[in-house]
Design a protein around this motif. Structure first.
Motif, PDB file in Angstrom:
ATOM      1  N   ARG A  42       0.851  -1.179   0.000  1.00  0.00           N
ATOM      2  CA  ARG A  42       0.000   0.000   0.000  1.00  0.00           C
ATOM      3  C   ARG A  42       0.893   1.236   0.000  1.00  0.00           C
ATOM      4  O   ARG A  42       1.820   1.336   0.796  1.00  0.00           O
ATOM      5  CB  ARG A  42      -0.896   0.024   1.236  1.00  0.00           C
ATOM      6  N   ALA A  43       0.605   2.179  -0.868  1.00  0.00           N
ATOM      7  CA  ALA A  43       1.481   3.346  -0.993  1.00  0.00           C
ATOM      8  C   ALA A  43       1.428   4.226   0.252  1.00  0.00           C
ATOM      9  O   ALA A  43       2.441   4.753   0.696  1.00  0.00           O
ATOM     10  CB  ALA A  43       1.095   4.163  -2.228  1.00  0.00           C
ATOM     11  N   ARG A  44       0.272   4.377   0.855  1.00  0.00           N
ATOM     12  CA  ARG A  44       0.139   5.302   1.980  1.00  0.00           C
ATOM     13  C   ARG A  44       0.671   4.722   3.274  1.00  0.00           C
ATOM     14  O   ARG A  44       1.339   5.404   4.041  1.00  0.00           O
ATOM     15  CB  ARG A  44      -1.329   5.718   2.137  1.00  0.00           C
ATOM     16  N   SER A  45       0.350   3.474   3.569  1.00  0.00           N
ATOM     17  CA  SER A  45       0.764   2.874   4.837  1.00  0.00           C
ATOM     18  C   SER A  45       2.007   2.009   4.720  1.00  0.00           C
ATOM     19  O   SER A  45       2.563   1.594   5.740  1.00  0.00           O
ATOM     20  CB  SER A  45      -0.374   2.013   5.393  1.00  0.00           C
ATOM     21  N   ASP A  46       2.457   1.736   3.487  1.00  0.00           N
ATOM     22  CA  ASP A  46       3.612   0.866   3.236  1.00  0.00           C
ATOM     23  C   ASP A  46       3.379  -0.548   3.762  1.00  0.00           C
ATOM     24  O   ASP A  46       4.312  -1.271   4.069  1.00  0.00           O
ATOM     25  CB  ASP A  46       4.874   1.459   3.860  1.00  0.00           C
ATOM     26  N   ARG A  47       2.130  -0.972   3.887  1.00  0.00           N
ATOM     27  CA  ARG A  47       1.826  -2.310   4.367  1.00  0.00           C
ATOM     28  C   ARG A  47       1.922  -3.310   3.230  1.00  0.00           C
ATOM     29  O   ARG A  47       1.406  -3.086   2.130  1.00  0.00           O
ATOM     30  CB  ARG A  47       0.422  -2.357   4.985  1.00  0.00           C
ATOM     31  N   LEU A  48       2.587  -4.436   3.496  1.00  0.00           N
ATOM     32  CA  LEU A  48       2.778  -5.476   2.489  1.00  0.00           C
ATOM     33  C   LEU A  48       1.467  -6.210   2.249  1.00  0.00           C
ATOM     34  O   LEU A  48       0.827  -6.693   3.188  1.00  0.00           O
ATOM     35  CB  LEU A  48       3.853  -6.456   2.973  1.00  0.00           C
ATOM     36  N   VAL A  49       1.048  -6.306   0.980  1.00  0.00           N
ATOM     37  CA  VAL A  49      -0.184  -7.014   0.630  1.00  0.00           C
ATOM     38  C   VAL A  49       0.066  -8.196  -0.292  1.00  0.00           C
ATOM     39  O   VAL A  49      -0.848  -8.979  -0.553  1.00  0.00           O
ATOM     40  CB  VAL A  49      -1.204  -6.055  -0.021  1.00  0.00           C
ATOM     41  N   GLY A  50       1.256  -8.362  -0.815  1.00  0.00           N
ATOM     42  CA  GLY A  50       1.568  -9.488  -1.681  1.00  0.00           C
ATOM     43  C   GLY A  50       3.056  -9.579  -1.936  1.00  0.00           C
ATOM     44  O   GLY A  50       3.769  -8.570  -1.879  1.00  0.00           O
ATOM     45  N   ALA A  51       3.553 -10.799  -2.182  1.00  0.00           N
ATOM     46  CA  ALA A  51       4.980 -10.992  -2.443  1.00  0.00           C
ATOM     47  C   ALA A  51       5.175 -12.203  -3.334  1.00  0.00           C
ATOM     48  O   ALA A  51       4.355 -13.133  -3.344  1.00  0.00           O
ATOM     49  CB  ALA A  51       5.751 -11.168  -1.134  1.00  0.00           C
ATOM     50  N   LEU A  95      -7.927 -17.127  -0.306  1.00  0.00           N
ATOM     51  CA  LEU A  95      -7.333 -17.460   0.992  1.00  0.00           C
ATOM     52  C   LEU A  95      -6.261 -18.551   0.917  1.00  0.00           C
ATOM     53  O   LEU A  95      -5.272 -18.482   1.646  1.00  0.00           O
ATOM     54  CB  LEU A  95      -8.443 -17.865   1.978  1.00  0.00           C
ATOM     55  N   PRO A  96      -6.393 -19.564   0.057  1.00  0.00           N
ATOM     56  CA  PRO A  96      -5.319 -20.569   0.011  1.00  0.00           C
ATOM     57  C   PRO A  96      -4.079 -20.132  -0.769  1.00  0.00           C
ATOM     58  O   PRO A  96      -3.060 -20.838  -0.747  1.00  0.00           O
ATOM     59  CB  PRO A  96      -5.987 -21.766  -0.683  1.00  0.00           C
ATOM     60  N   LEU A  97      -4.098 -18.997  -1.481  1.00  0.00           N
ATOM     61  CA  LEU A  97      -2.977 -18.599  -2.327  1.00  0.00           C
ATOM     62  C   LEU A  97      -1.736 -18.302  -1.494  1.00  0.00           C
ATOM     63  O   LEU A  97      -1.788 -17.557  -0.513  1.00  0.00           O
ATOM     64  CB  LEU A  97      -3.347 -17.371  -3.171  1.00  0.00           C
ATOM     65  N   ALA A  98      -0.609 -18.872  -1.904  1.00  0.00           N
ATOM     66  CA  ALA A  98       0.637 -18.673  -1.169  1.00  0.00           C
ATOM     67  C   ALA A  98       1.195 -17.274  -1.360  1.00  0.00           C
ATOM     68  O   ALA A  98       1.960 -16.786  -0.515  1.00  0.00           O
ATOM     69  CB  ALA A  98       1.672 -19.714  -1.603  1.00  0.00           C
ATOM     70  N   PHE A  99       0.845 -16.597  -2.443  1.00  0.00           N
ATOM     71  CA  PHE A  99       1.432 -15.294  -2.733  1.00  0.00           C
ATOM     72  C   PHE A  99       0.688 -14.143  -2.046  1.00  0.00           C
ATOM     73  O   PHE A  99       1.129 -13.013  -2.122  1.00  0.00           O
ATOM     74  CB  PHE A  99       1.453 -15.059  -4.258  1.00  0.00           C
ATOM     75  N   VAL A 100      -0.433 -14.457  -1.414  1.00  0.00           N
ATOM     76  CA  VAL A 100      -1.163 -13.447  -0.654  1.00  0.00           C
ATOM     77  C   VAL A 100      -0.644 -13.465   0.779  1.00  0.00           C
ATOM     78  O   VAL A 100      -0.605 -14.524   1.415  1.00  0.00           O
ATOM     79  CB  VAL A 100      -2.680 -13.711  -0.681  1.00  0.00           C
ATOM     80  N   THR A 101      -0.242 -12.327   1.287  1.00  0.00           N
ATOM     81  CA  THR A 101       0.347 -12.276   2.620  1.00  0.00           C
ATOM     82  C   THR A 101      -0.696 -12.569   3.697  1.00  0.00           C
ATOM     83  O   THR A 101      -1.902 -12.435   3.482  1.00  0.00           O
ATOM     84  CB  THR A 101       0.971 -10.899   2.903  1.00  0.00           C
ATOM     85  N   GLU A 102      -0.200 -12.937   4.866  1.00  0.00           N
ATOM     86  CA  GLU A 102      -1.102 -13.222   5.978  1.00  0.00           C
ATOM     87  C   GLU A 102      -1.904 -11.983   6.373  1.00  0.00           C
ATOM     88  O   GLU A 102      -3.075 -12.072   6.729  1.00  0.00           O
ATOM     89  CB  GLU A 102      -0.307 -13.738   7.181  1.00  0.00           C
ATOM     90  N   GLY A 103      -1.257 -10.818   6.316  1.00  0.00           N
ATOM     91  CA  GLY A 103      -1.969  -9.591   6.655  1.00  0.00           C
ATOM     92  C   GLY A 103      -3.136  -9.329   5.734  1.00  0.00           C
ATOM     93  O   GLY A 103      -4.211  -8.906   6.165  1.00  0.00           O
ATOM     94  N   THR A 104      -2.940  -9.595   4.435  1.00  0.00           N
ATOM     95  CA  THR A 104      -4.026  -9.392   3.477  1.00  0.00           C
ATOM     96  C   THR A 104      -5.143 -10.407   3.703  1.00  0.00           C
ATOM     97  O   THR A 104      -6.331 -10.065   3.635  1.00  0.00           O
ATOM     98  CB  THR A 104      -3.490  -9.513   2.043  1.00  0.00           C
ATOM     99  N   LYS A 105      -4.794 -11.646   3.967  1.00  0.00           N
ATOM    100  CA  LYS A 105      -5.818 -12.657   4.242  1.00  0.00           C
ATOM    101  C   LYS A 105      -6.638 -12.284   5.473  1.00  0.00           C
ATOM    102  O   LYS A 105      -7.866 -12.430   5.491  1.00  0.00           O
ATOM    103  CB  LYS A 105      -5.155 -14.025   4.430  1.00  0.00           C
ATOM    104  N   LEU A 106      -5.939 -11.798   6.488  1.00  0.00           N
ATOM    105  CA  LEU A 106      -6.631 -11.392   7.706  1.00  0.00           C
ATOM    106  C   LEU A 106      -7.570 -10.219   7.436  1.00  0.00           C
ATOM    107  O   LEU A 106      -8.701 -10.165   7.935  1.00  0.00           O
ATOM    108  CB  LEU A 106      -5.605 -11.016   8.770  1.00  0.00           C
ATOM    109  N   GLU A 107      -7.113  -9.285   6.618  1.00  0.00           N
ATOM    110  CA  GLU A 107      -7.955  -8.140   6.261  1.00  0.00           C
ATOM    111  C   GLU A 107      -9.184  -8.589   5.479  1.00  0.00           C
ATOM    112  O   GLU A 107     -10.296  -8.100   5.700  1.00  0.00           O
ATOM    113  CB  GLU A 107      -7.148  -7.138   5.437  1.00  0.00           C
ATOM    114  N   LEU A 108      -9.003  -9.536   4.558  1.00  0.00           N
ATOM    115  CA  LEU A 108     -10.129 -10.018   3.762  1.00  0.00           C
ATOM    116  C   LEU A 108     -11.179 -10.696   4.645  1.00  0.00           C
ATOM    117  O   LEU A 108     -12.388 -10.477   4.471  1.00  0.00           O
ATOM    118  CB  LEU A 108      -9.642 -10.990   2.695  1.00  0.00           C
TER     119      LEU A 108
END
Length: 569
Positions: free
Chosen positions: A99-108, A243-256
């Motif tokens: 995320r550009a504003r918070s610099d939070r990682l959403v995918g890798a 939710l099962p995707l390995a490339f989605v970070t845990e933080g993003t899954k939790l947010e979803l």
């Protein structure tokens, strides 16, 4: 030698499906010499994949990015960055989506290759995974159609009596419609049809207009429910894929999961937890409970976020706990919003006010500090005092002490210090001990009903010193008298000892001069001690001093005579 070459190059502006996000894809940082592998072709691969996967993209040229290297300056909501480094026998590229504003990682994603061509193909595959996951995430918008209000039950006939003038078929249809609509939330189409049937009956039908209106209400509800159910099905299906995707970070899954529970309720979100790994599943369960307004779950979620070094996530959870009426969560959230790294005064003050109103001593004390220091708002002594009073009443001992230092009523100050001590403030205990005797005397006078006597004036310093000097002077005069008496006794000649037997007259004659010499020395020593003690005592008795330090005089007896030591006035 490793060369670090950060390059700010072209950015890609992408409108994601269902959202207005703009994504900036920057060139890679490199820890590999440019003569081995260049980063420009790799970055171009990422841009090409992004344009193909996400669609509707607009690529900004390199010249534009050179003027606006900050992704936020080009209006980016999401930023893709990466790094090229050596990895094992080949090369490693890591890609991150933030995320550009918070610099939070959403995918890798990451890619490895032994050569430039092999690495380029691997980077393209990694970018496909990264953007496809983001596309799926973005497609789950969690904005369900709003269900219209359920129609209220139909009114009974006026007075509860049957109007025999009404057509019997109308009465039967009216009764059927009321029965069907009792299950209207599950079968709204049937309820609408039942009321439509009442409205269409001829004859004496006083319920025609009312029945037509209720038919429209249930029909609107039925259409809204269908839209809601369709959106629910789409979002649930997409979330089951993401939710099962390995490339989605845990933080993003939790947010979803949190957003899903917020939109559709915790009961519908619960079955999705099986798609998450064990540890994350526990945090997701807390997130669902938090969305269901369980303050304890929100606080536990904040602690887990702190442990995961996610301060923004922790603050968001505390904010939700505050909204769920946790006074202490309001106090903690307000305090964190006043810290430099997460400062937001506009959110801090309402949180502290809410926590203080709910009985949190910590929130009241922290808000009092805000007004005492003028931290983000105008200072106010009166507001600060009121808040300190509330904090003290709710158990903050320090606030009791601070309030005691500004009140003019000594009895109230003593009571505040006593309460502060009882609430665990050690300094309040020390101060309460100092003022207790005076407070007790004041209370005794107040209970007796007698007029309070004016406080006794404190003795002046010279008078206090004189009192101590008189005591020391009298003691020294007494010692002088004792020394004089001892000198007199020692000066009296000692008679010869005729009772001794077996001794020669010569031995006795030799011993007498030595004894006489010793007694004479002791008499002289006692006389001198008496003179010094008397002189010192007289000085102390008849002199006044402004120095508060007491004279210290030590007197002792040694084989050589009386010894006097110490400081003299």
């Amino acid at each position: 030698m490793k060369a670090l070459v950060p390059i700010c190059a072209a950015a890609l502006a992408i409108s994601l499906p269902g959202r207005a996000d703009t994504v900036a894809v920057l060139d890679l940082d490199s820890r590999v010499p440019a003569t081995e592998i260049g980063v420009a072709p790799l970055a171009e691969q990422v841009r090409t994949v992004a344009a193909r996967i996400l669609g509707g993209s607009r690529i900004l040229d390199a010249e534009t990015c050179s003027r606006h290297c900050d992704p936020r300056a080009v209006g980016a909501d999401l930023v893709v960055s990466g790094e090229l480094a050596r990895g094992g026998d080949g090369y490693l590229v890591t890609l991150e989506l933030r995320r550009a504003r918070s610099d939070r990682l959403v995918g890798a994603a990451s890619a490895t290759g032994a050569s430039a061509d092999e690495l380029a193909d691997a980077v393209a595959e990694a970018a496909v995974d990264l953007f496809r996951a983001q596309k799926e995430v973005s497609a789950v918008n969690f904005s369900p159609a709003v269900l219209p209000e359920v129609p209220q039950p139909a009114p009974l006939m006026a007075g509860g009596a049957v109007n025999l003038d009404v057509d019997a078929n109308v009465l039967v249809a009216y009764d059927d419609a009321r029965t069907v609509e009792q299950t209207g939330t599950q079968r709204p189409d049937e309820a609408a049809a039942a009321w439509r049937a009442v409205a269409e009956l001829g004859g004496e039908n006083p319920y025609r207009e009312m029945a037509a209106a209720r038919a429209r209400q249930w029909q609107d509800y039925a259409e809204g429910k269908r839209a809601f159910d369709e959106q629910l099905a789409r979002d649930t299906s997409r979330l089951r894929k993401v939710l099962p995707l390995a490339f989605v970070t845990e933080g993003t899954k939790l947010e979803l999961v949190s957003r899903y529970a917020r939109a559709y309720g915790g009961a519908r979100a619960g079955p999705l937890l099986v798609l998450l790994p064990g540890e994350l599943r526990g945090r997701a369960r807390l997130a669902i409970g938090c969305e269901d307004k369980d303050a304890a779950s929100c606080v536990a979620l904040a602690r887990a976020a702190d442990k995961a070094h996610d301060p923004q996530g922790a603050l968001d959870a505390l904010d939700r706990a505050c909204s769920a009426n946790s006074a202490e969560a309001c106090a903690e959230a307000g305090d964190r919003w006043l810290r430099p790294e997460t400062r937001d005064v506009a959110r801090a003050l309402p949180a502290l006010e809410r926590g203080c109103a709910a009985g949190s001593a910590r929130a009241c004390a922290r808000l009092a500090r805000v007004y005492e220091e003028g931290d983000g708002t105008a200072p106010s002594v009166s507001l600060a005092a009121d808040l300190r009073d509330k904090a003290c009443a709710n158990g903050d001992g320090k606030s009791c002490r601070r309030l005691a230092s500004v009140v003019e009523d000594e009895a109230r100050a003593a009571a505040l210090l006593k309460k502060g001590c009882a609430d665990g403030d050690a300094r309040s205990c020390a101060m309460a001990s100092a003022v207790a005797p005076q407070a007790q005397a004041t209370d005794a006078v107040a209970k007796s009903g007698a007029p309070a006597a004016p406080p006794a004036p404190k003795p002046a310093l010279p008078e206090a010193t004189e009192s101590h000097d008189n005591t020391a002077g009298l003691a020294l005069m007494g010692l002088a008298a004792v020394a004089v008496g001892g000198a007199v006794v020692m000066a009296v000649p000692m008679p010869a000892d005729h009772g001794r037997g077996g001794g020669s007259r010569r031995g006795l004659t030799e011993a007498q001069p030595a004894a006489t010499s010793s007694r004479t020395g002791l008499v002289i020593g006692l006389s001198a001690a008496a003179a010094i003690s008397a002189t010192t005592g007289m000085v102390l008795l008849f002199s006044h001093h402004s120095d508060p330090e007491k004279p210290k005089v030590n007197v002792g007896v040694s084989p050589a005579g009386l010894v006097i030591s110490g400081t003299m006035p």
